[in-house]
Design a protein around this motif. Sequence first.
Motif, PDB file in Angstrom:
ATOM      1  N   GLU A 149       0.825  -1.197   0.000  1.00  0.00           N
ATOM      2  CA  GLU A 149       0.000   0.000   0.000  1.00  0.00           C
ATOM      3  C   GLU A 149       0.869   1.261   0.000  1.00  0.00           C
ATOM      4  O   GLU A 149       0.534   2.248  -0.653  1.00  0.00           O
ATOM      5  CB  GLU A 149      -0.930  -0.012   1.216  1.00  0.00           C
ATOM      6  N   MET A 168      -8.008   3.919   2.391  1.00  0.00           N
ATOM      7  CA  MET A 168      -7.375   2.825   3.118  1.00  0.00           C
ATOM      8  C   MET A 168      -7.632   2.943   4.619  1.00  0.00           C
ATOM      9  O   MET A 168      -7.882   1.954   5.304  1.00  0.00           O
ATOM     10  CB  MET A 168      -5.865   2.824   2.854  1.00  0.00           C
ATOM     11  N   TRP A 169      -7.568   4.162   5.127  1.00  0.00           N
ATOM     12  CA  TRP A 169      -7.763   4.393   6.554  1.00  0.00           C
ATOM     13  C   TRP A 169      -9.156   3.926   6.987  1.00  0.00           C
ATOM     14  O   TRP A 169      -9.299   3.193   7.972  1.00  0.00           O
ATOM     15  CB  TRP A 169      -7.576   5.876   6.856  1.00  0.00           C
ATOM     16  N   LYS A 172      -9.624   0.068   6.772  1.00  0.00           N
ATOM     17  CA  LYS A 172      -8.922  -0.638   7.843  1.00  0.00           C
ATOM     18  C   LYS A 172      -9.556  -0.369   9.206  1.00  0.00           C
ATOM     19  O   LYS A 172      -9.671  -1.270  10.036  1.00  0.00           O
ATOM     20  CB  LYS A 172      -7.446  -0.241   7.856  1.00  0.00           C
ATOM     21  N   GLU A 173      -9.969   0.879   9.427  1.00  0.00           N
ATOM     22  CA  GLU A 173     -10.599   1.206  10.702  1.00  0.00           C
ATOM     23  C   GLU A 173     -11.915   0.445  10.860  1.00  0.00           C
ATOM     24  O   GLU A 173     -12.232  -0.036  11.961  1.00  0.00           O
ATOM     25  CB  GLU A 173     -10.841   2.712  10.783  1.00  0.00           C
ATOM     26  N   ILE A 176     -10.979  -3.118  11.835  1.00  0.00           N
ATOM     27  CA  ILE A 176     -10.495  -3.211  13.212  1.00  0.00           C
ATOM     28  C   ILE A 176     -11.638  -3.046  14.202  1.00  0.00           C
ATOM     29  O   ILE A 176     -11.719  -3.751  15.219  1.00  0.00           O
ATOM     30  CB  ILE A 176      -9.385  -2.172  13.449  1.00  0.00           C
ATOM     31  N   PRO A 187      -2.988  -1.676  12.119  1.00  0.00           N
ATOM     32  CA  PRO A 187      -3.485  -1.550  10.738  1.00  0.00           C
ATOM     33  C   PRO A 187      -2.401  -1.761   9.687  1.00  0.00           C
ATOM     34  O   PRO A 187      -2.713  -2.122   8.547  1.00  0.00           O
ATOM     35  CB  PRO A 187      -4.035  -0.125  10.682  1.00  0.00           C
ATOM     36  N   GLU A 191      -3.283  -5.854   4.848  1.00  0.00           N
ATOM     37  CA  GLU A 191      -3.517  -4.988   3.699  1.00  0.00           C
ATOM     38  C   GLU A 191      -4.912  -5.200   3.126  1.00  0.00           C
ATOM     39  O   GLU A 191      -5.455  -6.318   3.162  1.00  0.00           O
ATOM     40  CB  GLU A 191      -2.462  -5.233   2.618  1.00  0.00           C
ATOM     41  N   VAL A 192      -5.466  -4.128   2.620  1.00  0.00           N
ATOM     42  CA  VAL A 192      -6.759  -4.178   1.935  1.00  0.00           C
ATOM     43  C   VAL A 192      -6.591  -5.016   0.668  1.00  0.00           C
ATOM     44  O   VAL A 192      -5.545  -4.949   0.016  1.00  0.00           O
ATOM     45  CB  VAL A 192      -7.213  -2.740   1.588  1.00  0.00           C
ATOM     46  N   PHE A 207      -7.618 -11.659   8.559  1.00  0.00           N
ATOM     47  CA  PHE A 207      -6.474 -11.093   9.244  1.00  0.00           C
ATOM     48  C   PHE A 207      -5.377 -12.154   9.317  1.00  0.00           C
ATOM     49  O   PHE A 207      -5.655 -13.305   9.700  1.00  0.00           O
ATOM     50  CB  PHE A 207      -6.850 -10.658  10.653  1.00  0.00           C
TER      51      PHE A 207
END
Length: 243
Positions: A149, A168-169, A172-173, A176, A187, A191-192, A207
């Motif tokens: 990324e 991406m943020w 990922k958030e 999580i 994070p 990876e996405v 994960f």
Amino acid sequence: MGSSAVGRWWRPFRSVAEATVFYVDLLPHAAHEARALECLSAEERVRSGRYLHAGSRRRFILCRAALRAVLCHRLACNGQQITFGASSYGKPFARVDETPSPVGFNVSHAGSHGLIAVAPRGRIGVDIEERVPRDDLNDLTDAVLGPNEKREFVLLHGNRRTHFFYRMWTLKEALIKALGHGFSQDPAEFEVPLAVRRGARAGTLRFPNRPRSLWRVNDLGTEKFAAAVAVETNPGHSLMSAE
């Protein structure tokens, strides 16, 4: 709170598999705030009074009242029957007459925008962020992005770089938050999915350090904000085995 959509400050926003995401309008609105405050429990009213900033107080009141209305509809109960608890990591859950509900939910807000994600069962997470310019964007990549990324990020410029980072943020958030293990999940350690990084609106992943559960992640971003929702696709499996 009545079933009529007239005068409501929330509405259905997106459906993802069995999950539904609701949009919450958090702009200042005296009538909405007064109605919302009436829907809260005594403890929640006290909690709202502890917010020193008017915007934070408004966001809590409007989001919590909308959440209560959505849960009451889903669980066929009234607001007095619903209470909230939290896991050891702080992830909230709902109880009806003190009995934990299987319905999963999550709330996020940024500025004047809020999102509520609800699923019939299993874990779910949602995140929303305003794409505000940040001087520390390059520094944040080390904390948020994985190796591939980061390589993709540095090839971008201007607004494309900002949009990629916030995308991406939020993805990922949301993951999580759905996982519900707090800050124990870094994070930058996952990876996405590649297809999502290249523009697909949805994808699945596991994960690396918790491979038993499969997660579906959806990009919900609009021109006004970046947003994402993550849903556990095999909740029965994860309940039968320790991660």
